[in-house]
Design a protein around this motif. Structure first.
Motif, PDB file in Angstrom:
ATOM      1  N   TYR A  69      45.901 -11.152 -19.439  1.00 25.60           N
ATOM      2  CA  TYR A  69      46.231 -10.136 -18.447  1.00 25.60           C
ATOM      3  C   TYR A  69      46.657 -10.776 -17.134  1.00 25.60           C
ATOM      4  CZ  TYR A  69      44.113  -7.156 -21.912  1.00 25.60           C
ATOM      5  OH  TYR A  69      43.829  -6.512 -23.078  1.00 25.60           O
ATOM      6  N   ASP A 110      35.748  -0.594  -7.761  1.00 25.33           N
ATOM      7  CA  ASP A 110      36.646  -1.742  -7.719  1.00 25.33           C
ATOM      8  C   ASP A 110      37.928  -1.396  -8.484  1.00 25.33           C
ATOM      9  OD1 ASP A 110      37.846  -4.257  -8.889  1.00 25.33           O
ATOM     10  OD2 ASP A 110      36.316  -5.143  -7.595  1.00 25.33           O
ATOM     11  N   GLN A 111      39.067  -1.565  -7.830  1.00 27.20           N
ATOM     12  CA  GLN A 111      40.342  -1.210  -8.463  1.00 27.20           C
ATOM     13  C   GLN A 111      40.628  -2.044  -9.704  1.00 27.20           C
ATOM     14  OE1 GLN A 111      43.730  -2.006  -6.013  1.00 27.20           O
ATOM     15  NE2 GLN A 111      43.003  -4.024  -5.400  1.00 27.20           N
ATOM     16  N   HIS A 112      40.160  -3.281  -9.749  1.00 25.76           N
ATOM     17  CA  HIS A 112      40.412  -4.126 -10.909  1.00 25.76           C
ATOM     18  C   HIS A 112      39.636  -3.638 -12.123  1.00 25.76           C
ATOM     19  CE1 HIS A 112      41.249  -7.247  -7.611  1.00 25.76           C
ATOM     20  NE2 HIS A 112      42.385  -6.697  -7.983  1.00 25.76           N
ATOM     21  N   ASP A 151      35.990 -10.665 -12.901  1.00 23.20           N
ATOM     22  CA  ASP A 151      36.412  -9.387 -13.482  1.00 23.20           C
ATOM     23  C   ASP A 151      36.547  -9.510 -14.997  1.00 23.20           C
ATOM     24  OD1 ASP A 151      36.624  -8.227 -10.928  1.00 23.20           O
ATOM     25  OD2 ASP A 151      38.746  -8.766 -10.752  1.00 23.20           O
ATOM     26  N   CYS A 152      37.196 -10.579 -15.435  1.00 17.97           N
ATOM     27  CA  CYS A 152      37.408 -10.788 -16.872  1.00 17.97           C
ATOM     28  C   CYS A 152      36.088 -11.033 -17.604  1.00 17.97           C
ATOM     29  CB  CYS A 152      38.376 -11.945 -17.106  1.00 17.97           C
ATOM     30  SG  CYS A 152      40.049 -11.582 -16.520  1.00 17.97           S
ATOM     31  N   LYS A 181      47.875  -8.830 -14.057  1.00 17.68           N
ATOM     32  CA  LYS A 181      46.905  -8.151 -13.191  1.00 17.68           C
ATOM     33  C   LYS A 181      46.381  -9.151 -12.154  1.00 17.68           C
ATOM     34  CE  LYS A 181      46.628  -4.581 -16.104  1.00 17.68           C
ATOM     35  NZ  LYS A 181      47.673  -3.605 -15.966  1.00 17.68           N
ATOM     36  N   LEU A 182      45.786  -8.650 -11.122  1.00 17.64           N
ATOM     37  CA  LEU A 182      45.173  -9.519 -10.114  1.00 17.64           C
ATOM     38  C   LEU A 182      43.676  -9.645 -10.357  1.00 17.64           C
ATOM     39  CD1 LEU A 182      47.069  -8.328  -6.916  1.00 17.64           C
ATOM     40  CD2 LEU A 182      47.445 -10.403  -8.260  1.00 17.64           C
ATOM     41  N   TRP A 183      43.296  -9.721 -11.639  1.00 13.65           N
ATOM     42  CA  TRP A 183      41.890  -9.802 -12.007  1.00 13.65           C
ATOM     43  C   TRP A 183      41.361 -11.207 -11.763  1.00 13.65           C
ATOM     44  CZ3 TRP A 183      42.057  -7.159 -17.479  1.00 13.65           C
ATOM     45  CH2 TRP A 183      42.404  -5.818 -17.316  1.00 13.65           C
ATOM     46  N   SER A 184      40.155 -11.272 -11.239  1.00 15.79           N
ATOM     47  CA  SER A 184      39.505 -12.565 -11.055  1.00 15.79           C
ATOM     48  C   SER A 184      38.841 -12.978 -12.364  1.00 15.79           C
ATOM     49  CB  SER A 184      38.444 -12.465  -9.954  1.00 15.79           C
ATOM     50  OG  SER A 184      37.370 -11.644 -10.390  1.00 15.79           O
ATOM     51  N   ARG A 212      38.694  -0.566 -12.588  1.00 12.63           N
ATOM     52  CA  ARG A 212      39.324   0.711 -12.953  1.00 12.63           C
ATOM     53  C   ARG A 212      40.590   0.499 -13.779  1.00 12.63           C
ATOM     54  NH1 ARG A 212      37.362   5.160 -11.380  1.00 12.63           N
ATOM     55  NH2 ARG A 212      35.738   5.294  -9.816  1.00 12.63           N
ATOM     56  N   GLN A 213      41.256  -0.627 -13.611  1.00 14.64           N
ATOM     57  CA  GLN A 213      42.446  -0.931 -14.413  1.00 14.64           C
ATOM     58  C   GLN A 213      42.098  -1.204 -15.869  1.00 14.64           C
ATOM     59  OE1 GLN A 213      44.215  -4.268 -12.413  1.00 14.64           O
ATOM     60  NE2 GLN A 213      45.148  -3.007 -10.818  1.00 14.64           N
TER      61      GLN A 213
END
Length: 148
Positions: free
Chosen positions: A105, A133-135, A114-115, A108-111, A137-138
């Motif tokens: 992914y 958190d918007q990430h 997040d992953c 996406k701007l996932w850290s 929610r994605q």
């Protein structure tokens, strides 16, 4: 507290896990019942340290204290900041799976954190997540349901 919670009539009990610093030398880790927009502490641990980042065993100790006062037959939802996402708590979620998700992914701007939350949730079968958190929610298309 055990007696008050034993009369809990709702199906679901929301708990909040958090930390706070005192005088820059004590960290208080606590779990509270969330009720009518407020929290009522039910278990806590004071740690002599100058950081709000705590070890997994400290959190586990507070969660065990909490477990002793919880009523039976009630669904418990634990709310916590993503800083409490201990990858070490589930050793079967390995770095390779998290890294694959991180690379898959890349649009996406996932850290990496997040992953790791996504991989751990999928592995544990936890698909309802409370997050603003918007990430996170994605991740709804990947089986994660964000509440509210």
């Amino acid at each position: 507290m055990r007696q008050a919670l034993s009369e809990w009539v709702k199906e679901r009990l929301y708990l909040s896990l958090d930390t706070t610093m005192g005088w820059n030398c004590f960290c208080i880790v606590w779990v509270s019942v969330v009720l009518r927009g407020r929290t009522i502490p039910v278990a806590w641990q004071v740690v002599n340290q100058s950081s709000s980042t705590v070890r997994l065993w400290t959190v586990q100790r507070v969660l065990r204290q909490t477990q002793r006062v919880l009523p039976t037959g009630v669904e418990v939802v634990l709310l916590a900041d993503r800083g409490f996402a201990f990858r070490a708590s589930n050793r079967s979620v390995d770095d390779h799976a998290v890294w694959e998700t991180f690379c898959r992914y890349d649009d996406k701007l996932w850290s990496y954190t997040d992953c790791s939350l996504l991989v751990m949730a999928q592995h544990l079968g936890v698909f309802e997540v409370v997050s603003f958190d918007q990430h996170i929610r994605q991740m709804t298309g990947l089986g994660i349901v964000c509440v509210p």
